[in-house]
Design a protein around this motif. Structure first.
Motif, mmCIF file in Angstrom:
data_model
loop_
_atom_site.group_PDB
_atom_site.id
_atom_site.type_symbol
_atom_site.label_atom_id
_atom_site.label_comp_id
_atom_site.label_asym_id
_atom_site.label_seq_id
_atom_site.Cartn_x
_atom_site.Cartn_y
_atom_site.Cartn_z
ATOM 1 N N LYS C 66 2.241 30.193 -28.288
ATOM 2 C CA LYS C 66 2.829 30.980 -29.631
ATOM 3 C C LYS C 66 1.963 31.258 -30.403
ATOM 4 O O LYS C 66 2.491 30.141 -31.026
ATOM 5 C CB LYS C 66 4.539 31.263 -28.422
ATOM 6 C CG LYS C 66 4.820 32.906 -28.983
ATOM 7 C CD LYS C 66 6.145 32.865 -28.985
ATOM 8 C CE LYS C 66 6.662 34.634 -30.062
ATOM 9 N NZ LYS C 66 5.721 35.680 -30.433
ATOM 10 N N GLY C 67 1.226 32.026 -30.583
ATOM 11 C CA GLY C 67 1.216 32.073 -32.088
ATOM 12 C C GLY C 67 -0.628 31.475 -32.411
ATOM 13 O O GLY C 67 -0.467 31.446 -33.715
ATOM 14 N N GLU C 68 -0.411 31.223 -31.226
ATOM 15 C CA GLU C 68 -2.425 30.370 -31.437
ATOM 16 C C GLU C 68 -3.423 31.575 -31.837
ATOM 17 O O GLU C 68 -3.079 32.078 -31.036
ATOM 18 C CB GLU C 68 -2.443 29.334 -30.492
ATOM 19 C CG GLU C 68 -3.024 28.049 -31.125
ATOM 20 C CD GLU C 68 -3.497 26.601 -30.152
ATOM 21 O OE1 GLU C 68 -3.772 25.713 -30.570
ATOM 22 O OE2 GLU C 68 -3.480 27.387 -28.798
ATOM 23 N N LEU C 69 -4.357 30.659 -32.605
ATOM 24 C CA LEU C 69 -5.406 31.887 -32.083
ATOM 25 C C LEU C 69 -6.429 30.569 -31.841
ATOM 26 O O LEU C 69 -7.306 29.477 -32.320
ATOM 27 C CB LEU C 69 -6.028 31.706 -33.407
ATOM 28 C CG LEU C 69 -6.684 33.209 -34.217
ATOM 29 C CD1 LEU C 69 -7.403 33.940 -35.770
ATOM 30 C CD2 LEU C 69 -8.424 32.534 -33.305
ATOM 31 N N THR C 70 -6.538 31.077 -30.667
ATOM 32 C CA THR C 70 -7.790 29.882 -29.585
ATOM 33 C C THR C 70 -8.847 30.598 -30.069
ATOM 34 O O THR C 70 -9.021 32.295 -29.170
ATOM 35 C CB THR C 70 -6.965 29.827 -28.672
ATOM 36 O OG1 THR C 70 -5.319 29.066 -28.824
ATOM 37 C CG2 THR C 70 -8.089 29.128 -27.319
ATOM 38 N N VAL C 235 -15.581 28.003 -34.235
ATOM 39 C CA VAL C 235 -14.973 26.816 -35.474
ATOM 40 C C VAL C 235 -14.297 27.678 -36.676
ATOM 41 O O VAL C 235 -13.132 27.186 -37.004
ATOM 42 C CB VAL C 235 -15.796 26.178 -36.061
ATOM 43 C CG1 VAL C 235 -15.191 24.919 -36.396
ATOM 44 C CG2 VAL C 235 -16.431 25.218 -34.650
ATOM 45 N N TYR C 236 -14.185 28.521 -37.241
ATOM 46 C CA TYR C 236 -14.206 29.398 -38.295
ATOM 47 C C TYR C 236 -12.567 29.826 -37.811
ATOM 48 O O TYR C 236 -11.922 30.320 -39.225
ATOM 49 C CB TYR C 236 -15.790 30.294 -38.953
ATOM 50 C CG TYR C 236 -14.573 30.633 -40.150
ATOM 51 C CD1 TYR C 236 -15.064 30.027 -41.542
ATOM 52 C CD2 TYR C 236 -14.344 32.178 -40.227
ATOM 53 C CE1 TYR C 236 -13.901 30.929 -42.574
ATOM 54 C CE2 TYR C 236 -14.042 32.972 -41.689
ATOM 55 C CZ TYR C 236 -13.724 31.877 -42.683
ATOM 56 O OH TYR C 236 -13.886 32.443 -43.998
ATOM 57 N N LEU C 237 -12.721 30.338 -36.651
ATOM 58 C CA LEU C 237 -12.021 31.392 -36.622
ATOM 59 C C LEU C 237 -10.968 30.547 -35.841
ATOM 60 O O LEU C 237 -9.179 31.049 -36.392
ATOM 61 C CB LEU C 237 -12.235 32.796 -35.853
ATOM 62 C CG LEU C 237 -12.646 33.418 -35.911
ATOM 63 C CD1 LEU C 237 -13.020 34.567 -35.326
ATOM 64 C CD2 LEU C 237 -12.126 34.259 -36.962
ATOM 65 N N GLY C 238 -10.923 29.195 -35.227
ATOM 66 C CA GLY C 238 -10.087 29.089 -35.028
ATOM 67 C C GLY C 238 -8.915 28.040 -34.975
ATOM 68 O O GLY C 238 -9.381 27.471 -36.194
ATOM 69 N N SER C 239 -8.098 27.931 -34.526
ATOM 70 C CA SER C 239 -7.026 26.943 -34.822
ATOM 71 C C SER C 239 -7.650 25.546 -33.211
ATOM 72 O O SER C 239 -6.802 24.714 -33.609
ATOM 73 C CB SER C 239 -5.804 27.418 -35.206
ATOM 74 O OG SER C 239 -5.379 27.937 -34.122
ATOM 75 N N ARG C 240 -8.317 26.626 -32.082
ATOM 76 C CA ARG C 240 -8.838 24.946 -31.848
ATOM 77 C C ARG C 240 -9.644 26.317 -30.731
ATOM 78 O O ARG C 240 -10.113 27.000 -30.547
ATOM 79 C CB ARG C 240 -7.057 25.353 -30.284
ATOM 80 C CG ARG C 240 -8.108 25.152 -28.675
ATOM 81 C CD ARG C 240 -6.048 25.210 -27.907
ATOM 82 N NE ARG C 240 -6.214 24.955 -26.489
ATOM 83 C CZ ARG C 240 -5.874 25.319 -25.710
ATOM 84 N NH1 ARG C 240 -4.114 26.071 -26.300
ATOM 85 N NH2 ARG C 240 -5.925 25.435 -24.761
#
Lengths: 331, 257, 301
Positions: C66-70, C235-240
């Motif tokens: 929950k809450g991740e930007l993948t 790469v710029y957007l994600g936390s993963r």
């Protein structure tokens, strides 16, 4: 953008207009080929517009028996849907002669169409119940006479023409109000079905449709040609006044041959019946039962005059016309 | 100024045609080509208020009824057939069959089945005018944009809302094109339907004039018919402009871009 | 496969091989039951054609906390769109399952929104901007006051509060995609799927929109799955970043993007770590393009 829409609508109007136009016939400068006439025993081609009904049996019979050939004529018969298509074609010269009912010619003449009746057509037998036109009701109808049709619906093939004229005259002779008869236009082939399905209370049919309807159970209550007008001549052969004036010899030849053919048909009713399937779709099985019209020698001036009077009374024409202008002199 | 120019564009061709006819009829002696004077006389004496009430309005009412029915049936059936592939496959041959039959040949059959009243005449109009609307609706529904369809699914715009907000507006350009075609078909069939078992109506009146050789009156009737066509087309344009404002705007943007 | 100096290696979320119905395969990060918001298990899609079945996706297994930007990144033709459609319930998978908040996805779930690449075809051209954003709420039966508030907020969040009466086609491509994002935001989904949403806009607009997505994500705390073929963007957007193999698709690698949460186009993109991560992802994509298959490689080893 806007012009597009207007163009579309004009196309629609033109299409609708065209539809009406197609039924009023051809050009006006077709050659009238009367002058290169019957010299040196050569046959003159004569084009004639007729309708595929029993009424024109004599002309087919005459052509078959060589009567027209004897008079130097070779017939080119064209079948048309109805008088409405033949009259303009004769006026424009596409046909040399045409077959039409008398009322149509009366109306045409009153509107200024230069046409003349030159030869006689079918006439009523004068015998009620044994004529070639019948007013029919369903077998179980309570109507016994034309007087009972006041306030009822009656199918005729063409409104504002000879058939509704004689019906109205018949009803008023029976002390009914002709305005109270509800006339509906139904083509002859559809009449039997409309009578059976109860959409109309009565039909005025001619042969062979009258016999077909009677076979299907319809009952005759009136003879619309035989009863209201004595010796009614329903139709005849006509030409344009141009033709009558410019080529009297040709007209004379045609009239003489036509009279002879009428007489031949009158004398040989079986042959007249036998020729029907050659130009019409009449079922050979019912031919024996058909009531054929009389085919007189002369144009009946009295009945024609009566038609003119009735046409004026019922408002088909605004002003009376002279029967002597409608009918060619020497016939 | 611009308005004046538009106006000139609209009236230029009719004016030219009328001028050509005046010249032609003036030198023609043909019984079937009336002159301007005969025509305008015939027009004013024939198309009186009483005649409008007895012949023109009933015809126009049948025309409108036929068109409205065609639009409703065309869109409803079109939505169904366009939405289900199996239904399309089932209906297509049958539709092609019925579509190929000219409505006029069915008139005698209709007269037996439906009778000879207004119902029959309206049925004739519907039978001819429904096809462009129906087929265009089917095509409009079928050519739905896949992305738009997916988008609507993900937002759970389903059932009636899907028809109301997605399918109908998306098929509307095609539906309108179908209706435009149907207008002229309906007008023609209005005339034809009155050739059978009639005793009143605009088409009936024109045919009566023609049969009784009242040629200027016949032509004036044809002019009335044409005017009805023009009015119908104008009304249609106004409706179409407002219903498909988005579509025309989008097209203009695409063309400009 | 060349190994890199240890200190530069990205953190691999879960590179380990697992037994799947399709054999020994690398799988993405998985969480214990009940902890994942979105859970993809052994997802397979085979398209049936006249010439036989075409296996687009072989096996995908990963979880979305929950809450991740993948970000999902892969070479073109790696079945990204197929995967996304299967997750959103638009496409029935051949095998495997997708669960959203513990519930099996068989049709578009109500707590999910999708933003498509083709902004021009995902907005209703017959509706104005405001109506486009409002429609899903209206169909839900939400009352007018609540709707108006959500729409206003969403339009403001994407910077479109000045054009509510325009039609979508009157706007630029970037603006249209903002409308689509506003519509998704107003819908208040738990999961937002984005299918290469910026592939068709110019570079300038793209940078703005990337920042917009980051901002919306951080403000609303929504879980985002962002599909792209652009390595820098992922790469710029994600936390993963989950890297996909070429088709038939399996997961090639699932890495953590340990960049700071505060990102900006200039600073972040010129940082050392960004460059290393970008380098790594680039190499992986190159491998995938050359036809490297993690399943085959491991099987041989």
């Amino acid at each position: 953008m806007k012009t597009l829409g207007i163009r579309g609508s004009i196309a629609a109007a033109a299409a609708a207009g065209l539809l009406v136009l197609t039924s009023c016939g051809g050009g006006e400068d077709a050659p009238a080929d009367g002058d290169n006439a019957a010299q040196d025993g050569q046959l003159t081609q004569v084009s004639i517009g007729v309708i595929p009904i029993v009424d024109v049996a004599p002309i087919y019979l005459g052509a078959k028996e060589g009567i027209f050939e004897e008079h130097g004529l070779e017939l080119d018969l064209t079948l048309a849907q109805g008088g409405a298509a033949i009259i303009p074609a004769v006026q424009s010269g596409d046909f040399d002669f045409g077959f039409s009912n008398v009322t149509s010619l009366v109306i045409g003449q009153s509107q200024g169409l230069p046409l003349q009746l030159v030869a006689p057509g079918p006439q009523t037998t004068g015998n009620a119940g044994e004529d070639f036109s019948s007013l029919l009701v369903p077998e179980d109808s309570d109507a016994e006479s034309i007087a009972d049709l006041e306030g009822r619906s009656v199918a005729v093939n063409t409104l504002n023409n000879i058939n509704d004229t004689v019906l109205k005259e018949g009803l008023s002779q029976a002390d009914g109000d002709p305005e109270k008869m509800n006339l509906v236009e139904v083509a002859f082939p559809d009449m039997g079905g409309q009578l059976e399905s109860g959409n109309v209370d009565a039909i005025m049919a001619v042969e062979p449709f009258a016999t077909l309807a009677k076979d299907a159970g319809a009952r005759e209550i009136y003879s619309p040609y035989a009863e209201p007008i004595e010796d009614l001549m329903i139709a005849g052969y006509f030409a344009s006044t141009d033709m009558v004036e410019e080529d009297p010899e040709l007209v004379d030849a045609f009239v003489a041959a036509m009279k002879e053919s009428q007489q031949y048909a009158e004398d040989n009713p079986e042959e007249a019946k036998a020729i029907l399937p050659e130009y019409s779709e009449i079922d050979p099985e019912i031919i024996d039962d058909l009531n054929m019209p009389k085919f007189p020698q002369d144009i009946n001036m009295e009945s024609t005059e009566r038609i003119i009077e009735l046409s004026e009374e019922t408002g088909l024409i605004d002003e009376s016309i002279d029967v002597n202008e409608l009918v060619r002199d020497d016939s | 100024m611009r308005f004046l120019k538009d106006f000139l564009h609209i009236v230029a061709l009719p004016a030219l045609l009328i001028a050509a006819w005046i010249l032609w009829s003036a030198q023609s002696t043909s019984f079937f080509v009336p002159t301007l004077e005969q025509m305008s006389n015939a027009f004013s004496t024939t198309w009186t208020w009483g005649r409008m009430q007895s012949d023109v309005f009933p015809s126009v009412a049948r025309l409108i009824a036929g068109l409205v029915l065609s639009i409703v049936i065309g869109i409803v059936v079109g939505l169904l057939v366009g939405s289900f592939r199996w239904l399309r496959q089932l209906m297509e041959p049958t539709m092609e069959f019925f579509r190929a039959i000219p409505p006029t040949v069915l008139i005698p059959v209709f007269m037996l089945l439906i009778g000879i009243g207004d119902d029959m005449k309206i049925a004739v109009i519907v039978l001819g005018a429904v096809w462009p609307i129906l087929l265009n609706t089917i095509e409009g529904v079928r050519s739905m944009d896949e992305v738009l369809s997916d988008t609507s699914h993900t937002y759970r715009i389903d059932g009636f809302a899907r028809i109301r907000y997605l399918i109908l507006p998306s098929a509307m350009p095609q539906i309108m094109a179908g209706i435009r075609q149907s207008l002229s078909i309906a007008l023609i069939l209005m005339v034809i339907s009155e050739m059978f078992a009639s005793s009143a109506g605009l088409g009936y009146t024109i045919i009566q004039f023609q049969r009784s050789f009242a040629i200027p009156e016949m032509w004036s009737g044809i002019v009335v018919l044409g005017l009805i066509g023009v009015i119908m087309s104008c009304i249609f344009q106004i409706v179409e402009r407002s219903v498909l404002k988005w579509y025309h705007g989008q097209r203009e943007m695409e063309n400009a871009g | 496969m060349t190994t890199q100096p240890a200190e530069h290696n990205p953190v691999i979320n879960q590179g380990s091989m697992a037994d799947t119905p399709d054999g020994q395969l690398p799988v993405g990060l998985t969480l214990p039951d009940g902890e994942a918001l979105l859970s993809v298990r052994n997802l397979k899609k085979v398209y049936q054609t006249d010439g036989g079945g075409i296996e687009a996706v072989r096996n995908l297994t990963f979880d979305l906390p929950k809450g991740e930007l993948t970000c999902l990144v892969g070479p073109s033709g790696s079945g990204k769109t197929t995967l996304l459609k299967a997750i959103s319930g638009l496409l029935e998978p051949t095998a495997g399952e997708v669960k959203l908040a513990g519930k099996l996805v068989t049709s578009p779930p109500k707590n999910m929104a999708v933003v498509f690449q083709e902004y021009g075809r995902s907005l209703y051209p017959w509706m104005r901007v405001r109506e486009n954003v409002e429609l899903p709420l209206k169909v839900q039966g939400m009352d007018k006051a609540k709707r108006d508030q959500l729409v206003d907020e969403a339009l403001e969040a994407v910077g479109l509060d000045h054009v509510p009466r325009s039609y979508p086609w009157q706007l630029s491509g970037g603006m249209q995609q903002r409308v689509a994002i506003a519509r998704a935001v107003a819908y208040q989904p738990e999961v937002l799927l984005m299918d290469e949403p910026f592939a068709a806009v110019d570079a300038q607009t793209r940078a703005d929109l990337e920042d917009l997505v980051r901002r919306v994500w951080r403000q609303l705390g929504v879980t985002i799955l962002f599909v792209t073929h652009d390595i820098d963007e992922s790469v710029y957007l994600g936390s993963r970043v989950v890297i996909l193999s070429s088709s038939p698709t399996v997961i090639q690698q699932d890495i953590k993007i340990d960049l700071p949460d505060e990102r900006d186009q200039l600073g972040t993109r010129s940082s050392q770590r960004f460059s290393e991560l970008r380098h790594h992802v680039y190499e992986q994509i190159q491998l995938a393009k050359e036809g490297f298959r993690p399943d085959a490689a491991k099987a041989q080893a």
